[in-house]
Design a protein around this motif. Sequence first.
Motif, PDB file in Angstrom:
ATOM      1  N   GLN A  31       1.700   6.725  -6.871  1.00  0.00           N
ATOM      2  CA  GLN A  31       0.563   7.564  -7.269  1.00  0.00           C
ATOM      3  C   GLN A  31       0.657   8.982  -6.714  1.00  0.00           C
ATOM      4  OE1 GLN A  31      -2.496   5.155  -5.715  1.00  0.00           O
ATOM      5  NE2 GLN A  31      -2.510   3.758  -7.446  1.00  0.00           N
TER       6      GLN A  31
ATOM      7  N   ASP B 277      -5.232   2.481 -11.479  1.00  0.00           N
ATOM      8  CA  ASP B 277      -5.212   3.400 -10.344  1.00  0.00           C
ATOM      9  C   ASP B 277      -4.292   4.584 -10.555  1.00  0.00           C
ATOM     10  OD1 ASP B 277      -6.969   2.064  -8.953  1.00  0.00           O
ATOM     11  OD2 ASP B 277      -5.660   1.425  -7.330  1.00  0.00           O
ATOM     12  N   THR B 278      -3.108   4.287 -11.069  1.00  0.00           N
ATOM     13  CA  THR B 278      -2.072   5.314 -11.112  1.00  0.00           C
ATOM     14  C   THR B 278      -2.506   6.477 -11.987  1.00  0.00           C
ATOM     15  OG1 THR B 278      -0.603   3.440 -10.995  1.00  0.00           O
ATOM     16  CG2 THR B 278       0.396   5.555 -11.396  1.00  0.00           C
TER      17      THR B 278
ATOM     18  N   TRP C 116     -10.562   9.994 -14.882  1.00  0.00           N
ATOM     19  CA  TRP C 116     -10.401   9.354 -13.571  1.00  0.00           C
ATOM     20  C   TRP C 116     -11.340   8.167 -13.461  1.00  0.00           C
ATOM     21  CZ3 TRP C 116     -14.232   8.851  -9.803  1.00  0.00           C
ATOM     22  CH2 TRP C 116     -13.802   8.232  -8.639  1.00  0.00           C
TER      23      TRP C 116
ATOM     24  N   ALA D  83      -5.480   7.188 -12.817  1.00  0.00           N
ATOM     25  CA  ALA D  83      -6.660   7.804 -12.211  1.00  0.00           C
ATOM     26  C   ALA D  83      -6.245   8.875 -11.219  1.00  0.00           C
ATOM     27  CB  ALA D  83      -7.495   6.731 -11.527  1.00  0.00           C
ATOM     28  N   GLN D  84      -5.256   8.559 -10.416  1.00  0.00           N
ATOM     29  CA  GLN D  84      -4.844   9.530  -9.402  1.00  0.00           C
ATOM     30  C   GLN D  84      -4.221  10.764 -10.041  1.00  0.00           C
ATOM     31  OE1 GLN D  84      -4.241   8.532  -5.751  1.00  0.00           O
ATOM     32  NE2 GLN D  84      -5.296   6.622  -5.928  1.00  0.00           N
TER      33      GLN D  84
ATOM     34  N   ARG E  58       0.827  -1.205   0.000  1.00  0.00           N
ATOM     35  CA  ARG E  58       0.000   0.000   0.000  1.00  0.00           C
ATOM     36  C   ARG E  58       0.860   1.253   0.000  1.00  0.00           C
ATOM     37  NH1 ARG E  58      -4.747  -1.199   4.271  1.00  0.00           N
ATOM     38  NH2 ARG E  58      -5.196   0.986   3.949  1.00  0.00           N
TER      39      ARG E  58
ATOM     40  N   THR F  41      -7.595  10.632  -3.476  1.00  0.00           N
ATOM     41  CA  THR F  41      -6.468  10.554  -4.410  1.00  0.00           C
ATOM     42  C   THR F  41      -5.363  11.513  -3.988  1.00  0.00           C
ATOM     43  OG1 THR F  41      -7.602  12.064  -5.866  1.00  0.00           O
ATOM     44  CG2 THR F  41      -7.807   9.746  -6.356  1.00  0.00           C
TER      45      THR F  41
ATOM     46  N   ASN G  58      -9.998   4.384 -13.447  1.00  0.00           N
ATOM     47  CA  ASN G  58     -10.231   3.703 -12.174  1.00  0.00           C
ATOM     48  C   ASN G  58     -11.037   2.433 -12.397  1.00  0.00           C
ATOM     49  OD1 ASN G  58      -9.981   3.586  -9.404  1.00  0.00           O
ATOM     50  ND2 ASN G  58     -12.029   4.419  -9.118  1.00  0.00           N
TER      51      ASN G  58
ATOM     52  N   GLN H  84     -14.193  -2.777  -8.757  1.00  0.00           N
ATOM     53  CA  GLN H  84     -15.018  -1.954  -9.645  1.00  0.00           C
ATOM     54  C   GLN H  84     -15.922  -2.785 -10.525  1.00  0.00           C
ATOM     55  OE1 GLN H  84     -11.716  -1.446  -9.369  1.00  0.00           O
ATOM     56  NE2 GLN H  84     -11.412   0.662  -8.764  1.00  0.00           N
TER      57      GLN H  84
ATOM     58  N   GLY I 198      -9.038  -0.370 -13.495  1.00  0.00           N
ATOM     59  CA  GLY I 198      -7.984  -0.752 -12.575  1.00  0.00           C
ATOM     60  C   GLY I 198      -6.698  -0.002 -12.809  1.00  0.00           C
TER      61      GLY I 198
END
Lengths: 297, 186, 365, 170
Positions: free
Chosen positions: A36, C121-122, C112, C124-125, A29, B41, C116, A202, C119
């Motif tokens: 990110q 994520d990166t 986003w 999306a952020q 995590r 985020t 998202n 999702q 999947g």
Amino acid sequence: MVTVMKILEIIVSPLVALIVGIFFLGLFRKMMARIQWRYGPPLIQPVIDLVRLFNQRGFSHGAVFDLGIILSLAGALVLVLFIPIGGMCPLANSGGLLVILYVMLFAPIGIALSGGEGANPNISIGISRKLILTLSYEVPFIFIILSLMSYYQTISIVEIVKAQAHYHWSLFSPLFLSGVAYFMILPAMLGIRPFDMASAPQEISSGIDVEYGGKYLAFSQIEHALSLFIVIALFVNLFLGGGNLPVFLLKMLAVFVCGVFIHASFPRFRIEQATKYLWFWPTIISFISLIVIQLIR
Amino acid sequence: MDRNQIKKWLESPGKMGHKYSLWAVYFCTGCGIIEIPPVITSRWDAERFGVLPAPSPRQANLFLITGYVSVKTLKAIIKTYEQMPEPKYTVGFGSCPINGGMYWDSYNTIKHLDKYIPIDGWIAGCMPRPEAIFIAVTHLWTLIDKGMAKGYVKYRENYGRYRENQEKALGKLEWPRLFPIKDENE
Amino acid sequence: MRELELYFGPQHMGMVGNFSITLKVEGDRILQAISNPGYLHRGFEKLMEYRTWIQNFPIVCRMNVVEPDSMEMIYAMGVEKLAGLEVPERAHYLRSVYLELARVGSHLFGLWAYSNMLGFDTVAQWAMYHRDLVLDLFEELTGGRVYHIYIWPGGVRRDFPKGFKDKIVSALHSIGGCVPDYNNTFFENRLFYDRAKGIGKISQKEAMELGAAGQVLRATGMKYDIRKIQPYAAYDKVDWEVPIREEGDAYSRILVIRDEMIESVHMIFKLLDVMPEGPVYHRIPNPFKWTIPRGDAYVRIESSRGELGLYLVSDGGDKPYRAHFRTPSYPHGLIILERLLKGASVADVGNIMISLYVVAPEIDR
Amino acid sequence: MNKEFKQELESIFRDITVNITDDVTPVIAAAKPQILAILRFLKDKGYGHLAMISCVDWLKEAQFELVYLVSAYLKGDNEEPGQEKITILLKTRIDRDNAELPTAIPVFENAEPYEREIHELFGIHFTGHPRLLPLFLEREYKIPPFRKDFDSREYVKEVFDKIPFVEDKE
């Protein structure tokens, strides 16, 4: 004296696996957050989550629901005993790779049993995805195990690890192709992206976990941490030459970090795409490797 | 972590676990949801505080009700809330669940959310800034610490009245009662 | 295999907005999909009948939370058309810049949601971070992050503050600087291609039959953009292109969104260069006593999701007699989504839904 | 919208009025039985985009006014340039007491949700509509809520404000 050591190892090795697995979850995590552009949770966040989950009431959907998750957890714990962890190998001499092949199926089957009781359509989709995925990566996995066994002429992991001492890693031997194939199916075995469709939040609300709450989810998380440990430990043992405990853990960490980077930079496959991929490249490569090994021997 | 924290951890690990591991139900009840993505985020990163969106209500312990609640959503909210395992905390986000906000005369939104489910904290404003969510989270920490975030206990104890209000707003509910209703005269 | 009923939403991680789709599935395959809106129905059009012309501005923008600005714009245009108000030249430019900024923000939100969903994520952020840069601009301009109420009948509320132009330019440059990163990690990623290619494919004929607009139509190869067809604000003052694609699947819809975003940024730069000086609003009558003569009007603009229309009726009073919005998500979410989901895989529900750019509050109103 | 088109319309359909106030939104007023024929005619003429169906409740005249907004998509070989700029407002009035209309789905498929919405919010019945199920509302309303004689504020007072708060039993 030997017996006492054995018993001690039987107690210690699951503990090591548990600690390392949960540490990996936290690291996972944290690293994802850093990739990110985030600060990320504290490293002990999974522990906090587990404490919280054990203190929360979970809903049970019947005896099989409880039994299934315990079965999968027990399967993972037993599996740990068969894997040499940096010289510690409590049950490694009995059965070896063949036992691992069998016991590795316990976790998905246990979860399938448990989820079947949950009567949530998301679970049944998640289970079918998980089983198809397992079926998909088992094919190249068996080829890899076969080539290992025929190269080293043994089914014992301890022997394989011993044979790799002094930097004769099987990754840099004729088994190179098998190692590559193992690395290619590693994300599928870990259940990380691009192969996390069985627990895609999702798509199917985290699939198999959707009805788990409280301690059930905690058990599921522990099982996840253990399977993370097992798959990586197996890779380190079979291809990166094991080593003593610190070296072993360092090697695991390196493999794990590669896995996180893969997780961070890919979306997830659809299940049929995953099967297509797993039955194509890794299978071909591992099969070629098997033939090469047969020709050499 | 200072000594005080360690002491608290040893005394009541459950409480502290709930404090630092608030998993929020991912439910876009209203327009407040637009501020949740920034919060989870990189700009505001709620995971620092252990706040994480959970995919299923079974896994969650925090319910952020983001924005106005229409009658149809209220039904979904009650279903979701009753699915969450105890202990669970609810926070109303935005003016609309507090008193109807700018939809005070709308025929299809309910005005006071706390008539139907218990709420542990409110965030006022339309739209509240993302920082407000963190203030709410830290405030919720204080409440949990002092044992004042007892919405779920209130719900259990006054379930009869809550259910009555819910049925007044929604008509007959098709799912069975969550708790046995106590006799009102006791 | 057993036929199951699966509720996709409203409480679901793949669901953006409060919307629900009831799916009849057999294994991973969808036999039938039924859109189930209404979770966000507040009866806006009824509420507007109780409020005066000016009081409606705070309400109208709440109709679509992702891009409230186009809602303000269309209501202001409707009122201006009914009341015969003129808008000063500079206000047209300010409106255009403001709406294009909103479009960039809205598309980043869409990016986003989409990444998202897959999947990613990166990415999306990153997209959410960049959207926040746009929101910061709005905050400085109007004081609100999400709801701005900047456009006003007869112009805009205030001029750009000092140095705001440079801030827009620098914010857009820092977003534009990451376009190669986005391309590398997302748009040119093989897995994105695999996931989105051929998913939710709709032909141009069918799209026209079902009343599509916006990206859905542009991804099938028609340059249907109200900004070109019926220019409003200052869109006819500068040169720009309507990006289109031919295939009509999710992949091309997302790429159209990307190209549109880039085009919008270029358009903002051009508009900022040629923006004239002058007043930014004409005075309107006393808002408390403001009545608008009897009549009706239909106005339409291009919001970030497609054609947005408003049918506004006045009975000569100080309140609208009837207002009815034609929102782009309405046909997309209620008809086209149901069509496209039939026969698709459960894994692609969110994929299709978000690539159609369905925003739930717009449908329910 | 040019003069010829107006004349053509008026020659084919009797009893309709075509009112061109500005270039972009001509208004056609027609009687209820002619609506479908006119819609089909417009569609054949290239106005293939039903933007929406709207409804206005004229309480004083005791009538509902249905408004079909039809515009044109772009075409490769555009016969009438500038056609896509036009949005035609096709209006018809029906009695409030006997609110019934034939559905427009045979002509425009995307009429379905609009008619469903109008059925729910105004209580107008569309004959031949395959699913006139509730779309938005959860509660049942005696008067459909978008009618002018439905007072939203009164309703809120009667229903939501009367629900009591839940007090703690301490």
